[in-house]
Design a protein around this motif. Structure first.
Motif, PDB file in Angstrom:
ATOM      1  N   LYS A  51       3.053  12.962   7.085  1.00  0.00           N
ATOM      2  CA  LYS A  51       2.265  11.791   7.499  1.00  0.00           C
ATOM      3  C   LYS A  51       2.752  10.581   6.726  1.00  0.00           C
ATOM      4  O   LYS A  51       2.807  10.586   5.493  1.00  0.00           O
ATOM      5  CB  LYS A  51       0.775  12.025   7.242  1.00  0.00           C
ATOM      6  CG  LYS A  51      -0.108  10.956   7.870  1.00  0.00           C
ATOM      7  CD  LYS A  51      -1.568  11.320   7.735  1.00  0.00           C
ATOM      8  CE  LYS A  51      -2.458  10.301   8.430  1.00  0.00           C
ATOM      9  NZ  LYS A  51      -2.260  10.296   9.887  1.00  0.00           N
ATOM     10  N   ALA A  52       3.093   9.520   7.455  1.00  0.00           N
ATOM     11  CA  ALA A  52       3.681   8.343   6.837  1.00  0.00           C
ATOM     12  C   ALA A  52       2.605   7.442   6.244  1.00  0.00           C
ATOM     13  O   ALA A  52       1.552   7.214   6.846  1.00  0.00           O
ATOM     14  CB  ALA A  52       4.503   7.566   7.859  1.00  0.00           C
ATOM     15  N   VAL A  53       2.889   6.938   5.062  1.00  0.00           N
ATOM     16  CA  VAL A  53       2.096   5.866   4.452  1.00  0.00           C
ATOM     17  C   VAL A  53       2.876   4.578   4.679  1.00  0.00           C
ATOM     18  O   VAL A  53       4.015   4.435   4.223  1.00  0.00           O
ATOM     19  CB  VAL A  53       1.864   6.115   2.954  1.00  0.00           C
ATOM     20  CG1 VAL A  53       1.116   4.937   2.334  1.00  0.00           C
ATOM     21  CG2 VAL A  53       1.098   7.426   2.743  1.00  0.00           C
ATOM     22  N   THR A  54       2.269   3.659   5.411  1.00  0.00           N
ATOM     23  CA  THR A  54       2.963   2.461   5.891  1.00  0.00           C
ATOM     24  C   THR A  54       2.456   1.219   5.183  1.00  0.00           C
ATOM     25  O   THR A  54       1.247   0.996   5.078  1.00  0.00           O
ATOM     26  CB  THR A  54       2.749   2.300   7.407  1.00  0.00           C
ATOM     27  OG1 THR A  54       3.203   3.477   8.078  1.00  0.00           O
ATOM     28  CG2 THR A  54       3.506   1.097   7.940  1.00  0.00           C
ATOM     29  N   GLY A  55       3.371   0.408   4.714  1.00  0.00           N
ATOM     30  CA  GLY A  55       3.006  -0.882   4.173  1.00  0.00           C
ATOM     31  C   GLY A  55       3.130  -1.949   5.250  1.00  0.00           C
ATOM     32  O   GLY A  55       3.857  -1.792   6.231  1.00  0.00           O
ATOM     33  N   PHE A  56       2.400  -3.047   5.081  1.00  0.00           N
ATOM     34  CA  PHE A  56       2.491  -4.130   6.054  1.00  0.00           C
ATOM     35  C   PHE A  56       2.291  -5.472   5.362  1.00  0.00           C
ATOM     36  O   PHE A  56       1.667  -5.569   4.304  1.00  0.00           O
ATOM     37  CB  PHE A  56       1.469  -3.953   7.189  1.00  0.00           C
ATOM     38  CG  PHE A  56       0.036  -4.097   6.756  1.00  0.00           C
ATOM     39  CD1 PHE A  56      -0.607  -5.334   6.808  1.00  0.00           C
ATOM     40  CD2 PHE A  56      -0.681  -2.995   6.310  1.00  0.00           C
ATOM     41  CE1 PHE A  56      -1.927  -5.469   6.412  1.00  0.00           C
ATOM     42  CE2 PHE A  56      -1.995  -3.125   5.913  1.00  0.00           C
ATOM     43  CZ  PHE A  56      -2.622  -4.365   5.960  1.00  0.00           C
ATOM     44  N   GLY A 109      -1.018  -4.935   2.576  1.00  0.00           N
ATOM     45  CA  GLY A 109      -1.676  -3.702   2.193  1.00  0.00           C
ATOM     46  C   GLY A 109      -0.907  -2.507   2.699  1.00  0.00           C
ATOM     47  O   GLY A 109       0.292  -2.593   2.994  1.00  0.00           O
ATOM     48  N   PHE A 110      -1.586  -1.397   2.799  1.00  0.00           N
ATOM     49  CA  PHE A 110      -0.949  -0.203   3.348  1.00  0.00           C
ATOM     50  C   PHE A 110      -1.977   0.596   4.124  1.00  0.00           C
ATOM     51  O   PHE A 110      -3.192   0.474   3.938  1.00  0.00           O
ATOM     52  CB  PHE A 110      -0.314   0.649   2.239  1.00  0.00           C
ATOM     53  CG  PHE A 110      -1.289   1.181   1.223  1.00  0.00           C
ATOM     54  CD1 PHE A 110      -1.952   2.382   1.437  1.00  0.00           C
ATOM     55  CD2 PHE A 110      -1.546   0.483   0.045  1.00  0.00           C
ATOM     56  CE1 PHE A 110      -2.838   2.889   0.504  1.00  0.00           C
ATOM     57  CE2 PHE A 110      -2.442   0.976  -0.884  1.00  0.00           C
ATOM     58  CZ  PHE A 110      -3.089   2.184  -0.670  1.00  0.00           C
ATOM     59  N   ARG A 111      -1.477   1.431   5.023  1.00  0.00           N
ATOM     60  CA  ARG A 111      -2.340   2.275   5.852  1.00  0.00           C
ATOM     61  C   ARG A 111      -1.656   3.615   6.101  1.00  0.00           C
ATOM     62  O   ARG A 111      -0.430   3.746   5.971  1.00  0.00           O
ATOM     63  CB  ARG A 111      -2.665   1.582   7.169  1.00  0.00           C
ATOM     64  CG  ARG A 111      -1.474   1.095   7.970  1.00  0.00           C
ATOM     65  CD  ARG A 111      -1.896   0.512   9.320  1.00  0.00           C
ATOM     66  NE  ARG A 111      -2.560  -0.767   9.201  1.00  0.00           N
ATOM     67  CZ  ARG A 111      -1.999  -1.945   9.522  1.00  0.00           C
ATOM     68  NH1 ARG A 111      -0.748  -1.973   9.960  1.00  0.00           N
ATOM     69  NH2 ARG A 111      -2.664  -3.063   9.403  1.00  0.00           N
ATOM     70  N   PHE A 112      -2.449   4.590   6.445  1.00  0.00           N
ATOM     71  CA  PHE A 112      -1.892   5.919   6.769  1.00  0.00           C
ATOM     72  C   PHE A 112      -2.672   6.546   7.911  1.00  0.00           C
ATOM     73  O   PHE A 112      -3.754   6.074   8.270  1.00  0.00           O
ATOM     74  CB  PHE A 112      -1.935   6.836   5.546  1.00  0.00           C
ATOM     75  CG  PHE A 112      -3.315   7.112   5.017  1.00  0.00           C
ATOM     76  CD1 PHE A 112      -4.049   8.192   5.490  1.00  0.00           C
ATOM     77  CD2 PHE A 112      -3.889   6.295   4.052  1.00  0.00           C
ATOM     78  CE1 PHE A 112      -5.313   8.453   5.002  1.00  0.00           C
ATOM     79  CE2 PHE A 112      -5.145   6.555   3.560  1.00  0.00           C
ATOM     80  CZ  PHE A 112      -5.871   7.629   4.035  1.00  0.00           C
TER      81      PHE A 112
END
Length: 970
Positions: free
Chosen positions: A903-908, A967-970
């Motif tokens: 599962k990817a942890v994505t920054g934005f 921030g980041f989201r997963f």
């Protein structure tokens, strides 16, 4: 069939019993009504239809009936994959996104072969093909790609027919800003007083917002504008989360020509949101929660210009008033806030689901501006809000479903000044207004409490009869609870003055001409407002070409004062009729016509006008002290409580308003109504050269009747406590109030490759003589019969004080266009979002204050007031400001930081730039005239130097603004 009737009877009985006990309302789910035929057009019976969605707790399995149909309701909005199988036939598979209150109506052809799975590409035309309502659905994930406010109001303002009206509140198709209905997860979250949104929300907790602007079904009541219907996220079988920072610094923004350079504080303002959703038990119990916090510092300026001081005293120029505390004086604002939200979704089994939502917030504001004309009149405020909602969704058979909702909302505002700083002073001069010396309200009066309790139940039934029918039947219940002493001053007094001067900004010599003192008397207790309704709404599909909507709603309201005595009641029927015609039967050319009558919301500010709640007694006493009305006195002298009863004549009333004495509600009130006629045409296309999209044109006409307004002078008399004679003020259904709206709306959509475009334009006209509300007075009325007749004698022509003309919110042409494109590369995904905004210039009135009532008629009672507004040429809002145009840009980049268990942890990172071209446009200018003593006196510009020119920052459009999200989201 017998069993179907038995089930229906049990559910109907449940509704009747439930309605007695405790109205959330509206539809927050989706539906599918599909049909399946073979290559010869014959119905395919007994096929298995499997529905799967990340929004749905477990798959939903259906069977096609004897006519090849499959029907399912109460679906959570989301992306659905539909797989249809039957032995000896090919398998069909399709995917479609279905939004709030939308019905997906596909028609599939199944080949008699055991070939591989056939993927069917759905079209937008298959959604709501038979629905006549005008509505726009917005996924908040899609909105997040745009440079646009993610609030319910920000999204609504992208919609045709929607603009801003009085107080910059949302106005839909000409209704007052109080004419809208705000729903969150089915709970009514409207403010009791203003009837706009009364609960603070966490943007990231919202999943989808629907904005309904016309041809509203009978399911919705207490609305004559539009419905803002939102749902929060529900969780799922996968955990998801987000940590988001919204960063702003006013020093990043561009200055307007009138902004004092260096006045923007270089302070980083941060909004932090933490969201987490997932499952407690897979396919059974889901959760979604969010937490929001912020502590923001901002900058603003005083916008009230006191004008020039005249007479025997030296003239004080506007420049002398600029700087410390008066006109254009800068001040710093601060807002500290927390919000919390949680939602649980529990599938008891495949057919029964419980949903519970909770939200609360607290905001501490410093330097809140309530019509402050100087910085000393700014006040602190504490605001809290809360809502709780519980829903039960039940599927009794393939053709019968029910929903039941129960909820409550709480709001509380505690604002006001400290008595140690003295009393507020109100400026009567030249119609400018504004408070001086100290702020209004009293922060220690127990607060303004605006609460509600709601209940709603609905049964939906699908049946055949000269075609097919989907019939909704239900009841709504609403109880509004108002508790507010609403003390207007910390000392119990407000002082009225004319021609104030800050005299070089030196506090010791602030001066004005005293006129009167307002004495305030508040009361305890609660006032209650009840609204009950029953409705039936039938969507009748005759064939693939023709469908009808037939609805009828019965509304009844009742108001009670603090002692529980009924003070007003009314009822009314609200028919909703519509027809839709599919020209070719393929969903590409659609034409519709609708007529509806809406029973407007009965504003609690009006029904509470005969109670003490939010409506304290006001008694104005004239000044009789040294020097009279033409001599300047210092603020300290004017507000001295030790001499108030000698300097002001407490035996005389310049104005008297006691809600329990000289105010009443008519005994034969009717629900205010609006009749709406709407016709529309829509074309869907999909070509390789252009792309896929639609074009829709809608014409609408609305006319209001039975608007509530007050009448004084010919409605009887009462005796005041001092023995003086008072005229009664009576709220009634006005026979002279006019409010009329006409509009044409154009809406286009286009998807081409990675680009998505939406363009809307609204041409409209809003005219009348009834505004009905003010920025800080949501139930102001218009006073169209305020002493026009006094004791049977005609006093003056009401067209002088309340002429017919354009009303606030009239925008002849309003354009909104959005474009977005997502691009994937080796560094991640970059999304471009653009919003173009254009509004033709706002209209304004060329008006002035007339200080002497003798200008109308010397025989007028003092209760009429000491001044009124005169319109140049007897025309309302004939002036026009320039058109405002903005282009906003958003750039978002997402990238993978790392992976955990695949599962990817994505920054934005998102840059949000408003008015990217920094168009320094003039949108307003000085329109002030000095007060006069007669109707035919010459019109004198208040300030010849600035008249017709911009004189403050607010007279220019907003300069370039920059905000950042990360921030980041997963």
């Amino acid at each position: 069939m017998h069993r179907r009737i038995e089930n229906f009877g049990r559910i109907a009985a449940l509704i009747v019993v439930g309605s007695v006990t405790l109205a959330a309302q509206g539809t927050q789910t989706s539906s599918i009504t599909g049909s399946l035929v073979d290559q010869n057009g014959a119905a395919v019976v007994g096929a298995t239809v499997n529905l799967v969605s990340s929004s749905l707790q477990g798959p939903r399995v259906l069977q096609t009936d004897e006519k090849g149909r499959f029907i399912t309701r109460l679906l959570p909005p989301g992306q659905y994959t539909i797989t249809i199988t039957k032995a000896g036939f090919q398998t069909i598979k399709t995917s479609e996104k279905i939004g709030i209150d939308q019905t997906y109506q596909p028609r599939f052809t199944m080949a008699k072969t055991a070939a591989a799975v056939v993927e069917v590409v759905a079209t937008a035309a298959a959604v709501d093909r038979t629905d006549v309502k005008t509505a726009s659905n917005y996924s908040l994930d899609a909105v997040d790609a745009l440079p646009n406010a993610r609030t319910m109001e920000g999204v609504a303002l992208l919609t045709p027919g929607v603009t801003t009206g009085v107080g910059n509140r949302v106005q839909i198709r000409g209704a007052m800003t109080s004419g809208n209905l705000y729903l969150l997860d089915g709970q009514n979250i409207s403010d009791n007083a203003y009837n706009n949104r009364g609960v603070r929300l966490i943007d990231d907790s919202i999943e989808e917002i629907q904005v309904i602007t016309g041809a509203i079904s009978a399911e919705y009541g207490d609305v004559d504008g539009g419905v803002l219907n939102a749902i929060t996220r529900s969780g799922g079988n996968e955990f998801a989360g987000q940590l988001r920072w919204e960063l702003k610094d006013s020093a990043w923004n561009a200055y307007n020509p009138k902004d004092p350079r260096g006045s923007f504080p270089n302070t980083m303002n941060e909004e932090k949101t933490i969201s987490l959703s997932g499952f407690i038990i897979k396919d059974k119990l889901w959760f979604s929660g969010s937490f929001f916090s912020t502590d923001q510092t901002g900058a603003s300026t005083i916008t009230f210009d006191l004008g020039n001081r005249v007479g025997s005293n030296p003239v004080i120029s506007n420049n002398d008033q600029t700087g410390l505390v008066g006109f254009n004086a800068p001040y710093v604002t601060r807002s500290k806030e927390i919000r919390r939200q949680i939602k649980l979704t529990w599938a008891l089994n495949q057919n029964h689901t419980l949903v519970s939502s909770f939200n609360n917030s607290r905001t501490d504001d410093v330097n809140r501006n309530y019509s402050a004309a100087m910085t000393t009149a700014l006040v602190p405020q504490v605001s809290t809000s809360e809502f709780l909602n519980l829903q039960w969704r039940a599927i009794w058979s393939n053709t019968i479903t029910s929903e039941m909702k129960i909820g409550r909302k709480k709001q509380k505002y505690s604002a006001g000044a400290d008595a140690a700083n003295g009393s507020p002073i109100y400026n009567y001069s030249s119609g400018v207004g504004g408070y001086l010396n100290n702020g209004i309200f009293n922060s220690n009066d127990g607060g303004d409490n605006r609460n509600n309790q709601t209940f709603n139940a609905k049964v939906s039934m699908f049946w055949d009869g000269a075609g097919s029918h989907t019939t909704d039947m239900g009841v709504d219940y609403y109880k509004g609870i108002s508790k507010a002493r609403n003390e207007q001053s910390a000392t119990g007094f407000t002082f009225g003055v004319t021609r104030p001067s800050l005299n070089g900004q030196v506090a010791g010599i602030w001066e004005a001409r005293p006129r009167d003192v307002w004495e305030w008397i508040s009361g305890d207790g609660e006032a209650h407002n009840f609204s009950q309704a029953v409705y039936i709404n039938d969507k009748w599909t005759v064939d693939k070409h023709l469908s009808f909507n037939v609805g009828l709603r019965f509304d009844k309201f009742k108001a009670e004062n603090e002692s529980g005595k009924s003070t007003a009641s009314a009822s009314g029927l609200s028919p909703r009729l519509g027809m839709k015609y599919d020209l070719l039967g393929d969903g590409n050319w659609l034409f519709s016509a609708a007529w509806a009558r809406y029973n407007s919301k009965v504003l609690e500010g009006i029904t509470n006008s005969v109670t003490k709640q939010g409506n304290p007694t006001e008694i104005d006493h004239p000044y009789i002290g040294p020097g009279g009305l033409t001599t300047y006195q210092t603020f300290a002298y004017i507000t001295n409580l030790a001499t108030v009863r000698t300097n002001y004549d407490f035996t005389k009333f310049a104005y008297y308003n006691d809600p329990t004495l000289n105010v009443s509600l008519s005994s034969n009130l009717k629900n205010p109504t609006v009749d709406e006629t709407q016709v529309a045409g829509q074309y869907f296309y999909n070509t390789p050269a252009i792309g896929a999209g639609s074009i829709k044109v809608t014409f609408v006409n609305k006319k209001w009747k039975n608007l509530f307004d007050y009448k004084t002078g010919d409605s009887g008399h009462v005796t005041a406590p001092d023995g003086s004679d008072l005229y009664m003020r009576v709220w009634e259904n006005s026979d002279v109030a006019k409010r009329e709206y006409k509009g044409m709306e154009l809406e286009t959509t286009l998807q081409r490759d990675e680009w998505q475009f939406i363009g809307t334009a609204t041409w409209s006209s809003l005219k009348g003589n009834y505004e009905g509300e003010a920025t800080n007075s949501p139930a102001a009325g218009a006073g169209l019969k305020n002493f026009t007749v006094q004791d049977g004698v005609q006093m003056y022509d009401p067209s002088i004080t309340t002429p017919y003309g354009y009303l606030q919110g009239h925008v002849p042409l309003r354009i909104r266009a959005t474009a977005s494109r997502a691009m994937t590369n080796q560094y991640g995904k970059t999304t471009l979002g653009l919003v173009y905004r254009q509004d033709t210039g706002l209209h304004y009135s060329k008006s002035r204050s007339i200080d002497n009532i003798a200008a109308l008629n010397p025989a007028l009672s003092d209760q009429f007031g000491s001044s009124f507004t005169q319109y140049e040429g007897g025309r309302r809002m004939e002036g026009v400001f320039p058109t405002a145009v903005y282009l906003d840009l958003a750039l978002t980049h997402e990238f993978t930081i790392f992976k955990v268990a695949s599962k990817a942890v994505t920054g934005f990172f998102k840059a949000n730039i408003g008015n990217i071209l920094n168009h320094q446009q003039i949108i307003a200018w000085d329109t002030n005239y000095t007060a006069a003593s007669s109707l035919d006196a010459p019109w004198v510009k208040a300030n010849p130097t600035t008249f017709g020119k911009p004189r403050q920052s607010a007279d220019y459009g907003t300069g370039r603004t920059i905000a950042v999200s990360t921030g980041f989201r997963f």
